[in-house]
Design a protein around this motif. Structure first.
Motif, mmCIF file in Angstrom:
data_model
loop_
_atom_site.group_PDB
_atom_site.id
_atom_site.type_symbol
_atom_site.label_atom_id
_atom_site.label_comp_id
_atom_site.label_asym_id
_atom_site.label_seq_id
_atom_site.Cartn_x
_atom_site.Cartn_y
_atom_site.Cartn_z
ATOM 1 N N ARG B 53 0.851 -1.191 0.000
ATOM 2 C CA ARG B 53 0.000 0.000 0.000
ATOM 3 C C ARG B 53 0.884 1.236 0.000
ATOM 4 O O ARG B 53 1.741 1.400 0.866
ATOM 5 C CB ARG B 53 -0.919 -0.015 1.217
ATOM 6 N N PRO B 111 0.754 8.069 10.333
ATOM 7 C CA PRO B 111 0.025 7.190 11.260
ATOM 8 C C PRO B 111 -0.892 6.209 10.524
ATOM 9 O O PRO B 111 -1.033 5.055 10.933
ATOM 10 C CB PRO B 111 -0.791 8.165 12.111
ATOM 11 N N VAL B 112 -1.503 6.670 9.445
ATOM 12 C CA VAL B 112 -2.380 5.791 8.671
ATOM 13 C C VAL B 112 -1.564 4.665 8.030
ATOM 14 O O VAL B 112 -1.988 3.498 8.022
ATOM 15 C CB VAL B 112 -3.142 6.593 7.598
ATOM 16 N N VAL B 114 1.107 3.481 9.222
ATOM 17 C CA VAL B 114 1.426 2.563 10.329
ATOM 18 C C VAL B 114 0.261 1.604 10.554
ATOM 19 O O VAL B 114 0.449 0.396 10.757
ATOM 20 C CB VAL B 114 1.773 3.349 11.617
ATOM 21 N N GLY B 115 -0.949 2.129 10.481
ATOM 22 C CA GLY B 115 -2.139 1.272 10.617
ATOM 23 C C GLY B 115 -2.205 0.245 9.504
ATOM 24 O O GLY B 115 -2.500 -0.935 9.747
ATOM 25 N N ALA B 116 -1.919 0.682 8.286
ATOM 26 C CA ALA B 116 -1.913 -0.256 7.157
ATOM 27 C C ALA B 116 -0.814 -1.301 7.350
ATOM 28 O O ALA B 116 -1.014 -2.496 7.089
ATOM 29 C CB ALA B 116 -1.725 0.498 5.847
ATOM 30 N N LEU B 118 0.350 -2.324 10.154
ATOM 31 C CA LEU B 118 -0.110 -3.231 11.208
ATOM 32 C C LEU B 118 -1.051 -4.277 10.614
ATOM 33 O O LEU B 118 -0.988 -5.467 10.951
ATOM 34 C CB LEU B 118 -0.808 -2.411 12.301
ATOM 35 N N HIS B 119 -1.920 -3.816 9.717
ATOM 36 C CA HIS B 119 -2.838 -4.729 9.027
ATOM 37 C C HIS B 119 -2.040 -5.756 8.209
ATOM 38 O O HIS B 119 -2.409 -6.937 8.151
ATOM 39 C CB HIS B 119 -3.760 -3.923 8.119
ATOM 40 N N TRP B 151 6.505 -1.842 17.243
ATOM 41 C CA TRP B 151 5.661 -2.971 16.850
ATOM 42 C C TRP B 151 6.266 -3.805 15.714
ATOM 43 O O TRP B 151 5.627 -4.765 15.262
ATOM 44 C CB TRP B 151 4.267 -2.467 16.426
#
Lengths: 325, 290
Positions: B53, B111-112, B114-116, B118-119, B151
């Motif tokens: 992504r 941050p987004v 990072v969320g992706a 994490l996914h 993480w």
């Protein structure tokens, strides 16, 4: 069952139903289980779905948005809703816009949970009700927790909507009992709108978010017993966008309408509700819609000073009387 | 077959065409061209897979054109014409297409991403976020680096360090270095010139593989912004003396032909897209996933 237990149960169900549902926040792990114990037990039952974070409200909200963008369900806890200002960009300029600014609607299941409000002596930066800052953001839903709305249904509705939302949870509600209403009144729930009433047409309709429920009920009790003034209380679960039609239908029959909320004065949710009612019922309403809210002030820490600023049962009581003059 | 040179030239001529359209008053709003920075996304393109992504920023046309062979869709987006990637709603700096998202607020995408990441953790795919040197003024960058390292996330941050943020030179905006800031978070950092596509790939191939297994990386490219920040707002002098791959590669065999091809292609895309009807916004339709 207390409200905090009901919300806790609702969160358990969300995480159990979907292994791709995550909860992120500061100090949410057991044995502490969150500053208000809302997340108690979750990290034990769902260790890979509950993520403790550093003190980074902006990033953790963005992480939630990133998970949601990838199709996961993300629940972010901001320890005190006051700190949501640190995440305002992620909510307003990223999450809310991502569902809407790319031409077609992008589904995003992001819930930002916001323990909110005063009455606990936490002082100016830990006691605010910032709902008004999120009213009218395209693509963003604003909900408020209520003792009359089962949080399992509320969370299910948020998730089904696939729109990012903020969920204001008045901290004083956590220890109250669910569905407990004064014996004088009966209540019902239709499409997310709770109605508390007696069997007589109301003199005044009080519209309030969930956190104000008990103060409104106390004012209603006093008005009924001391002055035989009949009030109906309407508590919507979603504050914005507001489903105005059922409010209009009830308000049409009353002599006056009061919108009560804990927000400080100025640019309030109530002003928005009043505008909608004025537009719909101009020429029908006998009096202008009256607003009851906290003073135009920071929220002091000392109990006697805090009580002088915050919306109380008396504020609502007096506003109802004034509205009927 | 589209070569790297074709891709570089397509981006170059696309950006020139935009400035030209603006000068003629045919574009609405604003745009930020990546003139001079084309090598970075072209070099990275084959290192990124379909499951990765990509998060782009305000200066993202090159990022888009290196990932999607779609100059017409992008131009239609910028011009609000039929066939626009996002119906003309997002415009130059807000584009969403499978595995690709750009947004216009500095530092907001990290941050987004990072969320992706994490996914994606554990899947072998990564999240790649393009940022500039100016973005390092935003606190969200540091919150994100901390989480990515903490993480163990597959996050690749690509810094296009062009030495200037709008009109502010880096030395008036940044204390210390990007390398030292990464070191503070325990995030790997590598600095590269953006001169040679194959050299960049040689260096980055093993590093990007490591990202996929959970070692976040910041790659800092030294690039020259040869155009204005948006349009007609360049306060610098001496821009024409800055190094430019276009000038340096002009004597390579086949350059002139490739250059003419790209110029013609962009010219025909401009003519074709301009002739299209205005885009329509199906604002309530539920649509494409990111």
């Amino acid at each position: 069952m207390r409200v905090v237990e009901n919300l806790n149960q609702a969160l358990h169900e969300v995480l159990a139903a979907n292994p791709r549902a995550f909860l992120l926040g500061e100090d949410v792990l057991d044995p502490y289980g969150g500053a208000f114990k809302v997340t108690r037990g979750l990290s034990t039952s769902f260790p890979s779905q509950v993520i403790t974070t550093p003190i980074s409200e902006s990033a953790i909200t963005g992480v939630g948005a990133g998970l949601a963008l990838c199709g996961d369900t993300a629940i972010v806890e901001i320890m005190f809703s006051d700190f949501v200002t640190l995440a305002f960009d992620q909510i307003v300029n990223f999450a809310a816009k991502s569902v809407s600014m790319y031409g077609t609607r992008v589904p995003m299941r992001l819930i930002v949970r916001l323990p909110t409000g005063g009455g606990r002596g936490y002082g100016p930066t830990h006691s605010q009700s910032l709902q008004k800052h999120f009213i009218g953001v395209p693509g963003l839903d604003v909900y408020e927790m209520s003792p009359l709305h089962d949080n399992r249904d509320v969370l299910a509705r948020m998730i089904a909507a696939e729109r990012p939302c903020v969920f204001f949870e008045d901290k004083v509600l956590y220890t109250k009992r669910m569905h407990e209403v004064d014996d004088l009144f009966t209540w019902d729930l239709t499409d997310g709108l709770a109605r508390v009433h007696v069997d007589t047409p109301p003199d005044c309709v009080i519209i309030a978010p969930g956190g104000v429920t008990h103060r409104a009920l106390a004012a209603m009790r006093r008005l009924l017993l001391e002055q035989e003034i009949v009030c109906t209380l309407l508590v919507p679960s979603r504050l914005h966008p507001l489903d105005a039609a059922p409010l209009v239908a009830v308000a049409r029959e009353a002599k006056s309408v009061v919108v009560a909320e804990e927000s400080t004065a100025g640019g309030t949710w109530g002003a928005e509700v009043a505008h909608v009612l004025h537009r719909e019922l101009w020429g029908v309403l006998r009096n202008p819609v009256a607003l009851a809210h906290s003073a135009d002030s920071i929220i002091p820490t000392a109990g006697h000073l805090e009580r002088a600023v915050l919306l109380t049962e008396t504020t609502i009581h007096d506003t109802v009387l004034e509205s009927l003059k | 077959m589209t070569t790297d040179l074709d891709r570089l030239l397509l981006i170059r001529h696309f950006e020139h065409a935009l400035l030209d359209l603006f000068a003629k008053g045919e574009l609405n709003g604003t745009t930020h061209t990546c003139l001079g920075q084309e090598i970075v996304p072209v070099a990275l393109a084959p290192l990124l897979g379909p499951d990765d992504r990509v998060f782009s920023n305000h200066r993202g046309h090159g990022h888009y054109l290196a990932r999607f062979d779609d100059p017409a869709g992008l131009l239609a987006e910028i011009m609000g014409r039929e066939g626009a990637v996002c119906d003309g709603v997002g415009g130059s700096q807000h584009i969403l297409r499978e595995g690709y998202l750009s947004t216009g607020v500095q530092g907001e995408s990290l941050p987004v991403a990072v969320g992706a990441a994490l996914h994606l953790r554990g899947s072998g795919a990564l999240a790649c976020a393009y940022i500039g040197d100016g973005t390092w003024g935003e606190g969200a960058v540091y919150e994100s680096l901390n989480l990515a390292a903490l993480w163990g996330l597959p996050l690749l941050v690509v810094v296009e360090h062009n030495g200037i943020a709008q009109t502010t030179p880096t030395e008036l905006a940044m204390s210390g270095t990007i390398a030292a800031r990464c070191a503070a978070f325990g995030v790997a950092h590598t600095a590269l010139p953006a001169d040679d596509v194959s050299e960049i790939r040689t260096v980055l191939t093993p590093l990007v593989s490591a990202v996929r297994t959970g070692s976040p990386l910041v790659v800092e490219f030294a690039v020259n912004r040869l155009g204005p920040h948006s349009k007609g707002d360049d306060t610098r002098s001496g821009v024409s003396e800055l190094r430019d791959w276009y000038r340096e590669m002009s004597d390579v065999a086949g350059f002139a032909e490739a250059d003419a091809r790209a110029r013609d292609l962009v010219g025909s895309v401009v003519r074709e897209v301009k002739a299209r009807p205005l885009s329509t916004w199906g604002r309530h339709a539920v649509g494409r996933d990111a």
